[in-house]
Design a protein around this motif. Sequence first.
Motif, PDB file in Angstrom:
ATOM      1  N   MET A  67       0.833  -1.214   0.000  1.00  0.00           N
ATOM      2  CA  MET A  67       0.000   0.000   0.000  1.00  0.00           C
ATOM      3  C   MET A  67       0.865   1.262   0.000  1.00  0.00           C
ATOM      4  SD  MET A  67      -3.036  -0.915  -0.442  1.00  0.00           S
ATOM      5  CE  MET A  67      -3.572   0.787  -0.443  1.00  0.00           C
ATOM      6  N   TYR A 108      -5.878  -8.141  -1.226  1.00  0.00           N
ATOM      7  CA  TYR A 108      -7.336  -8.263  -1.268  1.00  0.00           C
ATOM      8  C   TYR A 108      -7.836  -9.515  -0.557  1.00  0.00           C
ATOM      9  CZ  TYR A 108      -7.897  -4.289  -4.314  1.00  0.00           C
ATOM     10  OH  TYR A 108      -7.914  -3.007  -4.811  1.00  0.00           O
ATOM     11  N   GLU A 123      -6.749  -0.700   6.124  1.00  0.00           N
ATOM     12  CA  GLU A 123      -7.947  -0.030   5.607  1.00  0.00           C
ATOM     13  C   GLU A 123      -7.739   1.474   5.501  1.00  0.00           C
ATOM     14  OE1 GLU A 123     -11.371  -0.940   4.452  1.00  0.00           O
ATOM     15  OE2 GLU A 123      -9.860  -2.414   3.902  1.00  0.00           O
ATOM     16  N   ARG A 126      -5.779   2.001   2.368  1.00  0.00           N
ATOM     17  CA  ARG A 126      -6.657   1.794   1.214  1.00  0.00           C
ATOM     18  C   ARG A 126      -7.591   2.985   1.021  1.00  0.00           C
ATOM     19  NH1 ARG A 126      -7.697  -4.192   0.037  1.00  0.00           N
ATOM     20  NH2 ARG A 126      -9.760  -3.483  -0.558  1.00  0.00           N
ATOM     21  N   GLU A 130      -8.176   5.272  -2.296  1.00  0.00           N
ATOM     22  CA  GLU A 130      -9.523   5.462  -2.850  1.00  0.00           C
ATOM     23  C   GLU A 130      -9.909   6.929  -2.883  1.00  0.00           C
ATOM     24  OE1 GLU A 130     -11.763   3.010  -0.209  1.00  0.00           O
ATOM     25  OE2 GLU A 130     -10.993   1.142  -1.073  1.00  0.00           O
TER      26      GLU A 130
END
Length: 193
Positions: A67, A108, A123, A126, A130
């Motif tokens: 990430m 994922y 999260e 992520r 996003e």
Amino acid sequence: MARTAGSHSDITGPRVRDAALKLFAQGGFAAVSMRAIAAEVGVQAGALYNYTPDKQTLLFDLMERHMNELLAAGTDDPSLAPQERLKKFVAFHIRFHHARPDAVFIAYMELRNLTEENFARIEALRSRYESGLETILRDGVAAGVFQVSDTKIATLAIIAMLTGVNTWFRTGGRLSLEEVTAQYWDMVRRAVT
């Protein structure tokens, strides 16, 4: 515990991560033992604990590294038109993920195996990624060039669609990665206009 003769932390540490990445992607986190990772690296199982305290930490480190690399590599230039920014996002996402299929698979499919705290941290990363796409979509709506009723849903749908390329695309197939990227850009463009 002494290090195995001939081993070097700057060499063995990355080899441990590479072996774990490969084995987790092939067999799943739950099915892979620390012994299997050690065997893949060519060290004693106990030696792995010089590089990671446990398998959970190793999984988290792999996901966090992926990430952080994604966030560092992705750039958005708000001075460009929203359409151009979205086109660049599409191309970047497909290229970046295509080059890292094991990391993408783990990022994922293995979320369920993270502890609650580690899950929250991944999260958050992520969500940062996003939000970059969602900002592009919001700017396009504000400029009157995109027609999206819910930018969050559109963001998640676009990312899912683009990430799906990894599940079926093979180099040397009917279409090149560039041709696939062009077709996906066309589908994304039509979805938001």
